[in-house]
Design a protein around this motif. Structure first.
Motif, PDB file in Angstrom:
ATOM      1  N   LEU A  23      16.387   5.888   7.506  1.00  0.00           N
ATOM      2  CA  LEU A  23      15.698   4.867   6.718  1.00  0.00           C
ATOM      3  C   LEU A  23      14.319   4.585   7.320  1.00  0.00           C
ATOM      4  O   LEU A  23      13.347   4.336   6.589  1.00  0.00           O
ATOM      5  CB  LEU A  23      16.519   3.576   6.680  1.00  0.00           C
ATOM      6  N   GLY A  24      14.238   4.661   8.651  1.00  0.00           N
ATOM      7  CA  GLY A  24      12.951   4.492   9.328  1.00  0.00           C
ATOM      8  C   GLY A  24      11.952   5.543   8.886  1.00  0.00           C
ATOM      9  O   GLY A  24      10.760   5.250   8.726  1.00  0.00           O
ATOM     10  N   LEU A  25      12.417   6.781   8.687  1.00  0.00           N
ATOM     11  CA  LEU A  25      11.526   7.839   8.198  1.00  0.00           C
ATOM     12  C   LEU A  25      10.921   7.454   6.852  1.00  0.00           C
ATOM     13  O   LEU A  25       9.710   7.603   6.634  1.00  0.00           O
ATOM     14  CB  LEU A  25      12.299   9.151   8.051  1.00  0.00           C
ATOM     15  N   ILE A  26      11.764   6.969   5.957  1.00  0.00           N
ATOM     16  CA  ILE A  26      11.294   6.633   4.607  1.00  0.00           C
ATOM     17  C   ILE A  26      10.337   5.450   4.639  1.00  0.00           C
ATOM     18  O   ILE A  26       9.245   5.494   4.057  1.00  0.00           O
ATOM     19  CB  ILE A  26      12.495   6.340   3.689  1.00  0.00           C
ATOM     20  N   PHE A  27      10.724   4.396   5.360  1.00  0.00           N
ATOM     21  CA  PHE A  27       9.906   3.188   5.357  1.00  0.00           C
ATOM     22  C   PHE A  27       8.684   3.296   6.266  1.00  0.00           C
ATOM     23  O   PHE A  27       7.822   2.416   6.236  1.00  0.00           O
ATOM     24  CB  PHE A  27      10.768   1.975   5.729  1.00  0.00           C
ATOM     25  N   SER A  28       8.591   4.373   7.040  1.00  0.00           N
ATOM     26  CA  SER A  28       7.360   4.627   7.796  1.00  0.00           C
ATOM     27  C   SER A  28       6.227   5.038   6.860  1.00  0.00           C
ATOM     28  O   SER A  28       5.050   4.847   7.165  1.00  0.00           O
ATOM     29  CB  SER A  28       7.587   5.748   8.822  1.00  0.00           C
ATOM     30  N   VAL A  29       6.601   5.617   5.731  1.00  0.00           N
ATOM     31  CA  VAL A  29       5.614   6.189   4.805  1.00  0.00           C
ATOM     32  C   VAL A  29       5.486   5.386   3.522  1.00  0.00           C
ATOM     33  O   VAL A  29       4.410   5.344   2.914  1.00  0.00           O
ATOM     34  CB  VAL A  29       6.007   7.651   4.460  1.00  0.00           C
ATOM     35  N   LEU A  30       6.559   4.738   3.091  1.00  0.00           N
ATOM     36  CA  LEU A  30       6.589   4.081   1.787  1.00  0.00           C
ATOM     37  C   LEU A  30       5.438   3.085   1.570  1.00  0.00           C
ATOM     38  O   LEU A  30       4.828   3.086   0.488  1.00  0.00           O
ATOM     39  CB  LEU A  30       7.936   3.388   1.595  1.00  0.00           C
ATOM     40  N   PRO A  31       5.101   2.229   2.548  1.00  0.00           N
ATOM     41  CA  PRO A  31       3.976   1.299   2.320  1.00  0.00           C
ATOM     42  C   PRO A  31       2.656   2.027   2.063  1.00  0.00           C
ATOM     43  O   PRO A  31       1.863   1.597   1.221  1.00  0.00           O
ATOM     44  CB  PRO A  31       3.928   0.492   3.626  1.00  0.00           C
ATOM     45  N   VAL A  32       2.410   3.113   2.796  1.00  0.00           N
ATOM     46  CA  VAL A  32       1.172   3.879   2.594  1.00  0.00           C
ATOM     47  C   VAL A  32       1.198   4.545   1.224  1.00  0.00           C
ATOM     48  O   VAL A  32       0.190   4.581   0.500  1.00  0.00           O
ATOM     49  CB  VAL A  32       0.996   4.941   3.705  1.00  0.00           C
ATOM     50  N   TRP A  33       2.360   5.092   0.840  1.00  0.00           N
ATOM     51  CA  TRP A  33       2.501   5.725  -0.479  1.00  0.00           C
ATOM     52  C   TRP A  33       2.220   4.724  -1.589  1.00  0.00           C
ATOM     53  O   TRP A  33       1.533   5.045  -2.574  1.00  0.00           O
ATOM     54  CB  TRP A  33       3.910   6.316  -0.617  1.00  0.00           C
ATOM     55  N   GLN A  60      -9.414   1.217   2.447  1.00  0.00           N
ATOM     56  CA  GLN A  60      -8.120   1.199   3.147  1.00  0.00           C
ATOM     57  C   GLN A  60      -7.898   2.459   3.985  1.00  0.00           C
ATOM     58  O   GLN A  60      -6.863   2.592   4.627  1.00  0.00           O
ATOM     59  CB  GLN A  60      -6.979   1.082   2.122  1.00  0.00           C
ATOM     60  N   HIS A  61      -8.878   3.343   3.962  1.00  0.00           N
ATOM     61  CA  HIS A  61      -8.732   4.641   4.631  1.00  0.00           C
ATOM     62  C   HIS A  61      -9.005   4.490   6.134  1.00  0.00           C
ATOM     63  O   HIS A  61     -10.034   4.926   6.652  1.00  0.00           O
ATOM     64  CB  HIS A  61      -9.705   5.640   3.989  1.00  0.00           C
ATOM     65  N   LYS A  62      -8.061   3.871   6.822  1.00  0.00           N
ATOM     66  CA  LYS A  62      -8.226   3.593   8.250  1.00  0.00           C
ATOM     67  C   LYS A  62      -7.304   4.480   9.072  1.00  0.00           C
ATOM     68  O   LYS A  62      -6.133   4.648   8.739  1.00  0.00           O
ATOM     69  CB  LYS A  62      -7.915   2.120   8.535  1.00  0.00           C
ATOM     70  N   ARG A  63      -7.847   5.024  10.158  1.00  0.00           N
ATOM     71  CA  ARG A  63      -7.050   5.910  11.018  1.00  0.00           C
ATOM     72  C   ARG A  63      -5.894   5.170  11.660  1.00  0.00           C
ATOM     73  O   ARG A  63      -4.844   5.758  11.947  1.00  0.00           O
ATOM     74  CB  ARG A  63      -7.931   6.547  12.088  1.00  0.00           C
ATOM     75  N   SER A  64      -6.082   3.872  11.912  1.00  0.00           N
ATOM     76  CA  SER A  64      -5.010   3.088  12.538  1.00  0.00           C
ATOM     77  C   SER A  64      -3.754   3.089  11.662  1.00  0.00           C
ATOM     78  O   SER A  64      -2.628   3.109  12.167  1.00  0.00           O
ATOM     79  CB  SER A  64      -5.479   1.655  12.788  1.00  0.00           C
ATOM     80  N   LEU A  65      -3.953   3.077  10.349  1.00  0.00           N
ATOM     81  CA  LEU A  65      -2.812   3.106   9.427  1.00  0.00           C
ATOM     82  C   LEU A  65      -2.075   4.431   9.525  1.00  0.00           C
ATOM     83  O   LEU A  65      -0.835   4.471   9.506  1.00  0.00           O
ATOM     84  CB  LEU A  65      -3.315   2.886   7.998  1.00  0.00           C
ATOM     85  N   LEU A  66      -2.838   5.512   9.667  1.00  0.00           N
ATOM     86  CA  LEU A  66      -2.226   6.835   9.799  1.00  0.00           C
ATOM     87  C   LEU A  66      -1.443   6.936  11.100  1.00  0.00           C
ATOM     88  O   LEU A  66      -0.283   7.381  11.101  1.00  0.00           O
ATOM     89  CB  LEU A  66      -3.306   7.911   9.751  1.00  0.00           C
ATOM     90  N   TRP A  67      -2.046   6.528  12.203  1.00  0.00           N
ATOM     91  CA  TRP A  67      -1.387   6.660  13.501  1.00  0.00           C
ATOM     92  C   TRP A  67      -0.176   5.745  13.611  1.00  0.00           C
ATOM     93  O   TRP A  67       0.799   6.075  14.287  1.00  0.00           O
ATOM     94  CB  TRP A  67      -2.362   6.395  14.634  1.00  0.00           C
ATOM     95  N   ARG A  68      -0.233   4.614  12.926  1.00  0.00           N
ATOM     96  CA  ARG A  68       0.938   3.730  12.917  1.00  0.00           C
ATOM     97  C   ARG A  68       2.104   4.424  12.207  1.00  0.00           C
ATOM     98  O   ARG A  68       3.251   4.392  12.675  1.00  0.00           O
ATOM     99  CB  ARG A  68       0.602   2.422  12.211  1.00  0.00           C
ATOM    100  N   GLY A  69       1.794   5.055  11.090  1.00  0.00           N
ATOM    101  CA  GLY A  69       2.833   5.781  10.365  1.00  0.00           C
ATOM    102  C   GLY A  69       3.382   6.952  11.158  1.00  0.00           C
ATOM    103  O   GLY A  69       4.598   7.176  11.199  1.00  0.00           O
ATOM    104  N   VAL A  70       2.492   7.712  11.813  1.00  0.00           N
ATOM    105  CA  VAL A  70       2.922   8.848  12.636  1.00  0.00           C
ATOM    106  C   VAL A  70       3.824   8.366  13.771  1.00  0.00           C
ATOM    107  O   VAL A  70       4.861   8.984  14.070  1.00  0.00           O
ATOM    108  CB  VAL A  70       1.711   9.615  13.198  1.00  0.00           C
ATOM    109  N   SER A  71       3.434   7.260  14.399  1.00  0.00           N
ATOM    110  CA  SER A  71       4.234   6.719  15.506  1.00  0.00           C
ATOM    111  C   SER A  71       5.625   6.311  15.037  1.00  0.00           C
ATOM    112  O   SER A  71       6.629   6.580  15.719  1.00  0.00           O
ATOM    113  CB  SER A  71       3.523   5.506  16.123  1.00  0.00           C
ATOM    114  N   CYS A  72       5.696   5.691  13.860  1.00  0.00           N
ATOM    115  CA  CYS A  72       7.003   5.272  13.326  1.00  0.00           C
ATOM    116  C   CYS A  72       7.872   6.480  12.982  1.00  0.00           C
ATOM    117  O   CYS A  72       9.088   6.470  13.197  1.00  0.00           O
ATOM    118  CB  CYS A  72       6.811   4.394  12.094  1.00  0.00           C
ATOM    119  N   ILE A  73       7.226   7.534  12.456  1.00  0.00           N
ATOM    120  CA  ILE A  73       7.968   8.753  12.143  1.00  0.00           C
ATOM    121  C   ILE A  73       8.518   9.375  13.413  1.00  0.00           C
ATOM    122  O   ILE A  73       9.691   9.777  13.468  1.00  0.00           O
ATOM    123  CB  ILE A  73       7.065   9.758  11.391  1.00  0.00           C
ATOM    124  N   LEU A  74       7.694   9.461  14.443  1.00  0.00           N
ATOM    125  CA  LEU A  74       8.139  10.041  15.708  1.00  0.00           C
ATOM    126  C   LEU A  74       9.255   9.218  16.331  1.00  0.00           C
ATOM    127  O   LEU A  74      10.219   9.769  16.885  1.00  0.00           O
ATOM    128  CB  LEU A  74       6.960  10.157  16.679  1.00  0.00           C
TER     129      LEU A  74
END
Length: 333
Positions: free
Chosen positions: A314-324, A263-277
């Motif tokens: 709430l967007g900040l939290i749910f940007s990360v919660l699925p990955v967590w 599951q260690h895919k960069r796309s997952l990281l960048w998706r989360g970063v984009s949502c945080i931004l």
């Protein structure tokens, strides 16, 4: 506010409450540590190290934000701990460093130590917020101005909001003005986080501590905007909001690195970063809208701005919660 004198030493009410809350937090940490199988003496080491480090870094954080003022006061102020001036994110950093040193001394992973301290930290924040009126902090907007029909700050016009001039909705500040008691919902939020962590199913080590940081940072980004007293700022940027965004990003990166290899895919990281931004952009836009600095958003009243800002938080939290959740799955019974 002074409590009493002990010889030449003045004991302040706020400091007394914080000392009592720290003692309670360490007792709870010992209980949590026992459940998690920490070595004997671990919490003692953590307590001895975290108290000075949390105070020091809380002080340093405050002074860095207030650097211009510090230069006028002189650097001696940095060591005058009795004069007040602390930043909670600095205290959290000091706690993490204490956890790292404790882990090295006791030769066990830092993740278990920080997990044991997660819920007690949330409880200590509850008590710290409830004690803020002792030092005339924790107040929000002037209630009369908020509802004043001529100010046009709120969608609800209310000529006589005096019914709100009482606890728990309002409280008088240092100048006798009735303001929203922001410290109370902040304390309630931290209490909810505390119970979430206490009843959280057993997770992979480190998950509880990261969840505490994620939930606190995501919600504090909102409550910090509501505060109108002694807010720490760099120019127009509220320091705690900035650190909240950074904290959420840190949780995302650590959670992503802890994912299983498939599951260690960069796309997952960048998706989360984009949502945080994107969420940070919404929060920032609402901050400018509150100050009427964005022309096409001048129609937005303050209550509408805060409703949109809450969605951004709430967007900040749910940007990360699925990955967590993927990184720290619950253990099977």
């Amino acid at each position: 506010m002074e409590a009493f004198h002990l010889g030449p030493v003045t004991i302040y009410s706020y400091g007394l409450v914080m000392a009592a809350s720290a003692a309670l937090a360490f007792a709870l940490t010992a209980w949590q540590g026992k459940k998690q199988g920490l070595k004997p003496g671990t919490v003692s080491w953590f307590a001895v190290l975290s108290i000075p480090l949390a105070l020091l870094f809380a002080r340093i954080g405050y002074c860095l934000v207030m650097l211009d003022w510090l230069l006028d006061q002189g650097f001696d102020f940095l060591w005058q701990f009795n004069r007040g001036g602390y930043m909670l994110y600095g205290a959290l950093l000091g706690g993490v460093l204490a956890g790292a040193l404790t882990a090295k001394i006791t030769r066990q992973p830092i993740s278990g130590i920080l997990d044991a301290a997660a819920a007690p930290t949330a409880l200590m924040i509850v008590l710290a917020r409830m004690a803020e009126p002792l030092v005339n902090l924790g107040y929000g907007y002037d209630i009369e101005e908020w509802f004043d029909p001529f100010e046009e700050k709120c969608m609800i016009a209310w000529e006589d909001p005096s019914i709100l001039f009482r606890f728990p909705l309002g409280e008088q500040n240092y100048y006798g003005v009735w303001c929203f008691a922001v410290y109370l919902p902040e304390a309630i939020t931290a209490l909810v986080i505390f119970f979430i962590l206490i009843f959280l199913k057993k997770r992979k080590p480190g998950g509880k501590a990261l969840l505490m940081l994620l939930l606190y940072a995501g919600t504090q980004a909102f409550w910090e905007s509501m505060r109108q007293d002694a807010v720490l700022k760099w120019g127009f940027v509220r320091a705690s909001q900035l650190f909240s965004g950074i904290a959420v990003l840190i949780v995302l990166i650590i959670s992503w690195r802890m994912l299983p290899k498939p599951q260690h895919k960069r796309s997952l990281l960048w998706r989360g970063v984009s949502c945080i931004l994107l969420s940070c952009g919404v929060i920032m836009a609402m901050e400018f809208a509150l100050e009427q600095k964005i022309g096409f958003l001048t129609w937005m009243r303050m209550d509408v701005c805060y409703a949109v800002m809450a969605l951004g938080c709430l967007g900040l939290i749910f940007s990360v919660l699925p990955v967590w959740k993927k990184a720290f799955p619950a253990d099977n019974p």
